[in-house]
Design a protein around this motif. Structure first.
Motif, PDB file in Angstrom:
ATOM      1  N   VAL A  35      19.419-101.802 -25.329  1.00  0.00           N
ATOM      2  CA  VAL A  35      18.990-102.395 -24.426  1.00  0.00           C
ATOM      3  C   VAL A  35      20.116-103.023 -23.336  1.00  0.00           C
ATOM      4  O   VAL A  35      21.144-103.685 -24.029  1.00  0.00           O
ATOM      5  CB  VAL A  35      17.973-103.597 -24.668  1.00  0.00           C
ATOM      6  CG1 VAL A  35      17.431-104.444 -23.631  1.00  0.00           C
ATOM      7  CG2 VAL A  35      16.791-102.886 -25.384  1.00  0.00           C
ATOM      8  N   ASP A  36      20.019-103.205 -22.250  1.00  0.00           N
ATOM      9  CA  ASP A  36      20.965-103.716 -21.384  1.00  0.00           C
ATOM     10  C   ASP A  36      21.092-104.935 -21.606  1.00  0.00           C
ATOM     11  O   ASP A  36      20.076-105.859 -21.887  1.00  0.00           O
ATOM     12  CB  ASP A  36      20.811-103.599 -19.991  1.00  0.00           C
ATOM     13  CG  ASP A  36      21.006-101.913 -19.436  1.00  0.00           C
ATOM     14  OD1 ASP A  36      21.835-101.126 -20.162  1.00  0.00           O
ATOM     15  OD2 ASP A  36      20.447-101.657 -18.500  1.00  0.00           O
ATOM     16  N   PRO A  37      22.397-105.822 -21.550  1.00  0.00           N
ATOM     17  CA  PRO A  37      22.493-107.391 -21.839  1.00  0.00           C
ATOM     18  C   PRO A  37      21.474-108.052 -20.668  1.00  0.00           C
ATOM     19  O   PRO A  37      21.266-107.453 -19.667  1.00  0.00           O
ATOM     20  CB  PRO A  37      23.841-107.693 -21.436  1.00  0.00           C
ATOM     21  CG  PRO A  37      24.652-106.251 -21.537  1.00  0.00           C
ATOM     22  CD  PRO A  37      23.673-105.378 -21.322  1.00  0.00           C
ATOM     23  N   GLY A  38      20.852-109.277 -21.261  1.00  0.00           N
ATOM     24  CA  GLY A  38      19.872-110.024 -20.505  1.00  0.00           C
ATOM     25  C   GLY A  38      20.840-110.739 -19.291  1.00  0.00           C
ATOM     26  O   GLY A  38      20.203-111.028 -18.390  1.00  0.00           O
ATOM     27  N   TYR A  39      22.002-111.036 -19.806  1.00  0.00           N
ATOM     28  CA  TYR A  39      22.593-111.988 -18.888  1.00  0.00           C
ATOM     29  C   TYR A  39      24.164-112.002 -19.403  1.00  0.00           C
ATOM     30  O   TYR A  39      24.699-111.475 -20.386  1.00  0.00           O
ATOM     31  CB  TYR A  39      22.360-113.490 -19.107  1.00  0.00           C
ATOM     32  CG  TYR A  39      22.303-113.958 -20.612  1.00  0.00           C
ATOM     33  CD1 TYR A  39      23.364-114.564 -21.120  1.00  0.00           C
ATOM     34  CD2 TYR A  39      21.290-113.901 -21.522  1.00  0.00           C
ATOM     35  CE1 TYR A  39      23.591-114.924 -22.442  1.00  0.00           C
ATOM     36  CE2 TYR A  39      21.192-114.215 -22.749  1.00  0.00           C
ATOM     37  CZ  TYR A  39      22.280-114.773 -23.082  1.00  0.00           C
ATOM     38  OH  TYR A  39      22.360-115.414 -24.519  1.00  0.00           O
ATOM     39  N   TYR A  40      25.224-112.571 -18.348  1.00  0.00           N
ATOM     40  CA  TYR A  40      26.546-112.352 -18.624  1.00  0.00           C
ATOM     41  C   TYR A  40      26.847-113.484 -19.803  1.00  0.00           C
ATOM     42  O   TYR A  40      26.364-114.515 -19.886  1.00  0.00           O
ATOM     43  CB  TYR A  40      27.158-113.003 -17.358  1.00  0.00           C
ATOM     44  CG  TYR A  40      28.641-112.937 -17.366  1.00  0.00           C
ATOM     45  CD1 TYR A  40      29.493-111.727 -17.081  1.00  0.00           C
ATOM     46  CD2 TYR A  40      29.412-114.207 -17.919  1.00  0.00           C
ATOM     47  CE1 TYR A  40      30.940-111.755 -17.361  1.00  0.00           C
ATOM     48  CE2 TYR A  40      30.891-114.213 -17.861  1.00  0.00           C
ATOM     49  CZ  TYR A  40      31.650-112.854 -17.676  1.00  0.00           C
ATOM     50  OH  TYR A  40      32.741-113.027 -17.759  1.00  0.00           O
ATOM     51  N   GLY A  41      27.526-112.702 -20.668  1.00  0.00           N
ATOM     52  CA  GLY A  41      28.029-113.522 -21.788  1.00  0.00           C
ATOM     53  C   GLY A  41      27.110-113.303 -23.044  1.00  0.00           C
ATOM     54  O   GLY A  41      27.511-114.173 -23.936  1.00  0.00           O
ATOM     55  N   GLU A  42      26.085-112.683 -23.049  1.00  0.00           N
ATOM     56  CA  GLU A  42      25.183-112.158 -24.030  1.00  0.00           C
ATOM     57  C   GLU A  42      26.037-111.967 -25.318  1.00  0.00           C
ATOM     58  O   GLU A  42      26.603-110.903 -25.190  1.00  0.00           O
ATOM     59  CB  GLU A  42      23.972-111.729 -23.839  1.00  0.00           C
ATOM     60  CG  GLU A  42      23.032-111.394 -24.701  1.00  0.00           C
ATOM     61  CD  GLU A  42      21.992-110.670 -24.325  1.00  0.00           C
ATOM     62  OE1 GLU A  42      20.737-111.167 -24.879  1.00  0.00           O
ATOM     63  OE2 GLU A  42      21.843-110.044 -23.621  1.00  0.00           O
ATOM     64  N   VAL A  43      25.891-112.589 -26.351  1.00  0.00           N
ATOM     65  CA  VAL A  43      26.691-112.264 -27.552  1.00  0.00           C
ATOM     66  C   VAL A  43      25.862-111.080 -28.371  1.00  0.00           C
ATOM     67  O   VAL A  43      26.810-110.278 -29.064  1.00  0.00           O
ATOM     68  CB  VAL A  43      26.890-113.617 -28.720  1.00  0.00           C
ATOM     69  CG1 VAL A  43      27.819-114.565 -27.736  1.00  0.00           C
ATOM     70  CG2 VAL A  43      25.614-113.986 -29.033  1.00  0.00           C
ATOM     71  N   ALA A  44      24.884-110.969 -28.432  1.00  0.00           N
ATOM     72  CA  ALA A  44      24.264-110.106 -29.255  1.00  0.00           C
ATOM     73  C   ALA A  44      24.019-108.609 -28.558  1.00  0.00           C
ATOM     74  O   ALA A  44      23.488-108.700 -27.291  1.00  0.00           O
ATOM     75  CB  ALA A  44      22.904-110.497 -29.765  1.00  0.00           C
TER      76      ALA A  44
END
Length: 336
Positions: A228-237
């Motif tokens: 899944v694409d990251p939900g926001y900038y800086g998401e660690v998981a």
């Protein structure tokens, strides 16, 4: 509001605040009982930041661009009157999200009060479903049921729940699939965390790391998943969704796949030291400033300067030698 960036152009968006250095568990990778025994001296009340000081410094960080606060420990729910602190933090302009990291044992008694105070999310640590395995990890001979009850209490109270599982070879890698199945069936997001070299008391070495690749392959063989694409900038998981539509699972992989380039997180220890990296070797004393006659502007400018000079990217630079010989701050002190 001033949006400050560091030397690698990373903004400051997240602040993790440890409210207490004590915990009711003695997990082997965080606070091993042989080190943190009955005679271990934890911080006194006067050494910890007061609620007034936590609110003040949070307001200053919000002025620098922080939008998310996470309260950690130790076990943060050992700190008295946490709902009162959360209520006050929700009143800070610019703060959009407040979360709490906990082992969950105290949530049945506190979840509703925390939610009513304005808490939005809880990250609950659980490293095994099997009672024997979990008891061997937490150092208190506690089975998984008290934590599972805490998870259910948080859900019932209307809190968003994520479950965090540290995976260590020889400790709990056989729990990956049981954990995935259990939380998949209940629609709870589960995140596996590679065993990291935080602190110097956990016996870390590369050979103990179960990699993100291994974790994902193991899950995918039984429960097909897709990224899944990251939900926001800086998401660690790194997130993956189950192809049958039953939810998500994630992996935090700071050992094998660094995310330093998008790290937006600062941390404050319970005694008021600011750390610009989870793997930092030293912190900056904010407590003395907060207890001096320094103005908000002076402290604000100091924090901005510290972040502006930041160059941390330990996980990108990690080698076996640095992991073995570098001075490190204990996770129970700095907060997760």
């Amino acid at each position: 509001m001033t949006n400050v960036t560091d030397q690698l152009n990373r903004p400051l968006r997240d602040l993790r605040i440890s409210v207490i250095d004590q915990c009711n568990f003695r997990c082997t990778y965080c606070m091993p009982a042989e080190i943190f025994g009955p005679d271990f001296e934890f911080m006194g009340q006067d050494e910890r930041l007061s609620f007034d000081e936590i609110v003040r410094v949070s307001r200053l960080f919000a002025g620098l661009g922080v939008e998310k606060l996470r309260l950690t420990g130790g076990e943060p729910l050992l700190r008295k009157n946490m709902p009162e602190l959360i209520r006050r933090l929700t009143e800070i302009e610019g703060i959009k999200d407040i979360a709490l990291t906990t082992n969950g044992v105290m949530l049945p008694a506190q979840a509703e009060k925390l939610k009513a105070a304005g808490l939005q999310r809880v990250n609950i640590s659980l490293d095994a479903l099997d009672d024997e395995v979990f008891a061997s990890i937490n150092g208190r001979k506690t089975g998984s049921k008290p934590v599972l009850k805490g998870i259910e209490a948080a859900k019932k109270a209307g809190l968003t729940v994520k479950v965090n599982t540290v995976v260590k070879k020889g400790m709990n890698e056989e729990q990956i699939l049981p954990m995935a199945m259990y939380f998949k069936q209940r629609g709870v997001n589960l995140r596996f965390i590679e065993f990291m070299d935080v602190g110097s008391t956990n016996g870390w070495n590369f050979g103990s790391v179960v990699t993100k690749k291994d974790i994902i392959e193991k899950i995918h063989q039984t429960f097909p998943i897709e990224p899944v694409d990251p939900g926001y900038y800086g998401e660690v998981a790194d997130r993956y969704r189950y192809k049958d539509g039953s939810g998500e699972v994630g992996v935090i992989s700071s050992v094998t796949e660094s995310f330093c380039s998008t790290c937006t997180r600062a941390r404050i220890s319970a005694d008021g030291k600011l750390f610009t990296c989870l793997f930092a070797t030293e912190g900056y004393d904010l407590r003395n400033q907060l207890r001096s006659e320094d103005s908000d502007e002076t402290i604000f400018n100091n924090i901005a300067g510290i972040w502006g000079r930041r160059t941390d990217r330990y996980s990108e630079e990690r080698t076996e030698e640095t992991a073995r010989n570098r001075k490190r701050i204990e996770m129970s002190y700095i907060g997760g």
